[in-house]
Write an enzyme that holds these catalytic residues in place. Structure first.
Site, PDB file in Angstrom:
ATOM      1  N   GLU A 208      -5.408  -9.623   2.367  1.00 25.50           N
ATOM      2  CA  GLU A 208      -5.618  -8.349   3.189  1.00 25.50           C
ATOM      3  C   GLU A 208      -6.111  -7.563   1.414  1.00 25.50           C
ATOM      4  O   GLU A 208      -5.156  -7.363   0.497  1.00 25.50           O
ATOM      5  CB  GLU A 208      -4.246  -8.134   3.002  1.00 25.50           C
ATOM      6  CG  GLU A 208      -3.756  -6.665   3.576  1.00 25.50           C
ATOM      7  CD  GLU A 208      -2.727  -6.280   3.821  1.00 25.50           C
ATOM      8  OE1 GLU A 208      -1.955  -5.207   3.401  1.00 25.50           O
ATOM      9  OE2 GLU A 208      -2.183  -7.096   4.830  1.00 25.50           O
TER      10      GLU A 208
ATOM     11  N   CYS B  16       0.816  -0.515   3.204  1.00 19.02           N
ATOM     12  CA  CYS B  16      -0.617  -0.727   3.039  1.00 19.02           C
ATOM     13  C   CYS B  16      -0.903   0.297   4.108  1.00 19.02           C
ATOM     14  O   CYS B  16      -2.068  -0.329   4.214  1.00 19.02           O
ATOM     15  CB  CYS B  16      -0.511  -1.986   3.335  1.00 19.02           C
ATOM     16  SG  CYS B  16       0.074  -2.722   4.246  1.00 19.02           S
TER      17      CYS B  16
END
Length: 509
Positions: free
Chosen positions: A245, A282
């Site tokens: 990620e 995020c």
């Protein structure tokens, strides 16, 4: 040369607190990975795995106060946030224990011989097996949920894979403490301590991804760091899966009708989402497309009022603080970019939240304004004012992959009238999770969750949150015409483990 010391640092002052460990040498990484590899057989029994995961959750909860205190000293995220994150982490461990108990993740499929088929079908029995040692690279912003005891570790252990964690330098003392808790939980069930390895240091992280006994890796962090490791994983003599990620802008589209209907609520909600955790999520909304005109003006005013009342906060480390201050200054100097609330340094060790505005036409045209389409880690967002739907489409067409995409619709649009369905169709190719009339911050740990997206949000199509995260650490194997006595118990006709499976096309539970 002596190994470099690893220090715990207080982000509120930038001062070193204590030496926690030393950076691992290549020989120490090798020993750690080898010990993890040797622990594979201890995870073969699903009953042991499930019990281990539940005990890990129990032991983490039992030491909650100590863990939260250590985590706060290293991250400045605050006891309330960290207590909630630890609870989420324990829930996640127990959820994977339940998945292990159920056994559906093994995806057992049996086809008995059929000579009447064209071509004839032999006896075929398929299930999934663990890949082997998994390297986990901890995130800075979630010291529990995406670190040593986090989703990558929990899902890998649930799959039957030992784990070696590369500790994040922002919380090394917490990493050491949590690793000990997990090893103690393993020992309670006869699982060797090597099942959960921990190494520190940049070079150790490279040695880890290159080690021939490492079979897969999970990463949460920056595009630059993640891409470097991704390339290392692909360049190995035997390439391995790398589930990274890396970064996400998380665009939001506010329709004109939605802005006219509830400008104040949307502005306030956006402020809360973009400043949550000092903007260190995020899934923080980093780009918001807002209509020009009175409706959009009302939203911007609401956002201005809410962000202006946000106190300065501490980022996870001073490197991030410096990058944030420099990044918002560079963006603020671009032509036609304005700062209704100026983001930047809030003090010697803090940052102030703010947001920038820019005509959407500037983003649609490209050039130097492409900087506004890159993630800026911290409490800032970019509000792009659009004139019509064509400008919205033009900006969306230029965006990279994202973890999330959000649309704020009016009541009528949400009911199926107008442009709601079209906007969802435009946003779907951009992200792994599409949010309607909500905000992307807050990733529920649930069976249907997907936390991933097109590159550079992630390097694979898998999720790092939710039950299907376990699939990353498994591979399918089929046995053809194998005698019953030689088959693993998961594939025998009498189903001694009571697994859900599909036999001759029919689902059995």
């Amino acid at each position: 040369m002596a190994a470099a010391p690893v220090w715990s640092v207080d982000p509120r002052t930038g001062k070193q607190r204590e030496q926690v460990a030393v950076e691992a040498t290549a020989q120490e990484v090798d020993a750690t990975v080898t010990a993890a590899h040797a622990a594979r057989d201890a995870l073969a029994d699903r009953t042991v795995r499930a019990a281990f995961l539940r005990t890990a959750a129990d032991r983490l909860e039992a030491r909650r106060d100590q863990l939260v205190e250590v985590a706060d000293a290293e991250t400045a995220l605050g006891p309330v946030r960290l207590t909630g994150e630890l609870a989420r982490t324990c829930y996640q461990l127990r959820a994977f224990a339940g998945i292990v108990d159920e056994g559906a993740f093994l995806d057992v499929v049996i086809d008995h011989p059929d000579d009447t088929a064209t071509p004839p079908v032999p006896d075929l029995r398929r299930h999934k097996v663990p890949l082997g040692v998994v390297a986990v690279y901890s995130a800075s912003n979630f010291p529990f949920a995406f670190s040593v005891p986090g989703g990558d570790t929990a899902s890998a252990l649930a799959a039957g894979c030992p784990v070696v964690v590369k500790a994040h330098p922002d919380h090394p003392a917490l990493s050491e403490l949590v690793a000990k808790v997990l090893r103690d939980a393993a020992a309670e069930h006869g699982v060797p301590a090597g099942v959960l390895g921990l190494v520190h240091g940049f070079d150790a992280g490279l040695e880890l991804i290159r080690h021939p006994l490492v079979a897969a890796a999970g990463f949460t962090g920056s595009v630059r760091g993640g891409r470097a490791l991704f390339d290392e994983a692909a360049a190995r003599p035997v390439p391995i899966p790398f589930h990274g990620e890396l970064g996400s802008l998380n665009p939001v589209v506010v329709t004109e009708a939605a802005a006219a209907e509830r400008a104040e609520a949307i502005g306030t909600g956006l402020a809360g989402s973009m400043t949550l955790g000092v903007g260190q999520f995020c899934v923080k909304p980093g780009l918001v497309l807002v209509p020009s005109g009175a409706a959009g003006d009302g939203l911007v005013k609401s956002l201005t009022d809410a962000v202006s009342n946000t106190d300065p906060g501490v980022l996870l480390d001073h490197r991030m603080r410096d990058n944030f201050v420099r990044g918002v200054a560079e963006r603020g100097r671009l032509p036609e970019v304005e700062s209704p609330v100026t983001p930047g340094a809030g003090g010697e060790h803090t940052v102030s939240a703010g947001f920038l505005t820019v005509p959407a036409s500037r983003l649609a045209a490209g050039g130097e304004h492409d900087l506004l389409l890159e993630e800026c880690f911290g409490p800032v967002t970019v509000v792009a004012r659009y004139e019509d739907d064509a400008e919205v489409a033009a900006v969306l067409s230029r965006l990279p992959g994202n973890l999330t995409a959000t649309v704020q619709l009016s009541e009528a649009e949400a009911a199926g009238e107008g442009k709601g369905a079209r906007l969802l169709a435009e946003l779907t190719p951009l992200a792994g999770r599409v949010v309607v009339n909500g905000w992307p911050t807050g990733v529920a740990v649930a069976p249907a969750q997907h936390h991933g997206g097109p590159y550079p949000a992630t390097t694979s199509t898998s999720t790092s949150v939710g039950g299907t995260a376990i699939e990353r650490w498994l591979r399918p194997v089929v046995y053809q015409n194998a005698p019953e006595a030689l088959l693993p118990p998961e594939l025998r006709d009498d189903n001694p483990l009571g697994l859900p499976r599909r036999v001759d096309g029919r689902l059995e539970r």
